[in-house]
Write an enzyme that holds these catalytic residues in place. Structure first.
Site: not given
Ligand SMILES: Nc1nc2c(ncn2[C@@H]2O[C@H](COP(=O)(O)OP(=O)(O)OP(=O)(O)O)[C@@H](O)[C@H]2O)c(=O)[nH]1
Ligand SMILES: [Zn+2]
Length: 195
Positions: A124, A126
């Site tokens: 992650d 971010r």
């Molecule tokens: N690198 C990558 N990014 C992904 C994938 N699937 C979704 N994303 C990205 O993951 C992000 C969303 O993250 P999530 O983990 O679903 O949610 P979160 O914001 O961490 O947590 P919540 O608040 O519970 O939804 C978005 O930016 C999506 O584009 C993947 O397989 N790989």
């Protein structure tokens, strides 16, 4: 990171008539706040949502993002107030092209975390500084946060944001994202009540 408020208007949707405000960060990215009602006073419902073009706009079933975005706007409309902070952190921060590369690796058997690692990225990428700065801009220090992500909760709490309630946001499970959601729970710690 400085954020500049650059534009604002009404945003009618099937859920409610929201306000949309655009904030530009130093790197030129345009982040969005979709809000309803007065945010001051009792802690409002807040969703901090990371951009997912495929899920949010193109109906992809590979993830749960689109369904979560829908559910968040719906809950805010029902509550009569709140906001979605829509952050331009596509693909957990690695960008759209790299996310699609990661999808291709997942098509060959890697899970979502392994695919990021194979591309040389952390699971992650971010960071929550942006979300924290945006909350400050909006004068929000006590919130009810719609999330299943414990890292998001920790990062905000450490920055002095009080999460008075975590509102789970579990929607959009389907046969295409079953193993993706299981990996999120197992490797990224998401609080999902999976069967
Ligand atoms: N690198 C990558 N990014 C992904 C994938 N699937 C979704 N994303 C990205 O993951 C992000 C969303 O993250 P999530 O983990 O679903 O949610 P979160 O914001 O961490 O947590 P919540 O608040 O519970 O939804 C978005 O930016 C999506 O584009 C993947 O397989 N790989
Ligand atoms: Zn998604």
């Amino acid at each position: 990171m400085t954020l500049q408020r650059i534009a604002e208007s009404k945003l009618p949707t099937p859920f409610a008539e929201f306000r949309i405000t655009v904030f530009q960060s130093d790197d030129g990215k345009e982040h969005v706040v979709v809000s309803l009602g007065e945010l001051a006073g009792e802690p409002p419902l807040i969703r901090i949502h990371s951009e997912c073009l495929t899920g949010d706009a193109l109906f992809s079933l590979r993830c749960d993002c689109g369904a979560q975005l829908n559910a968040a706007l719906q809950k805010i409309a029902e509550d009569g107030r709140g906001a979605v902070l829509y952050l331009r952190q596509e693909g957990r921060g690695i960008g759209l092209g790299n996310k699609i590369r990661a999808y291709a690796l997942q098509d060959k058997g890697a899970d979502t975390v392994e695919a990021n690692h194979q591309l040389g990225f952390p699971a992650d990428a971010r960071e929550y500084g942006l979300a924290i700065d945006l909350l400050k801009e909006l004068d929000l220090c006590h919130i009810r946060l719609m999330t299943n992500n414990p890292r998001k909760l920790d990062a905000l709490e450490q920055a002095g944001v009080t999460i008075v309630e975590r509102v789970p946001l579990e929607s959009g499970r389907n046969p295409h994202n079953e193993s993706y959601l299981a990996t999120k729970a197992a490797k990224l710690g998401h609080l999902l009540g999976l069967p």
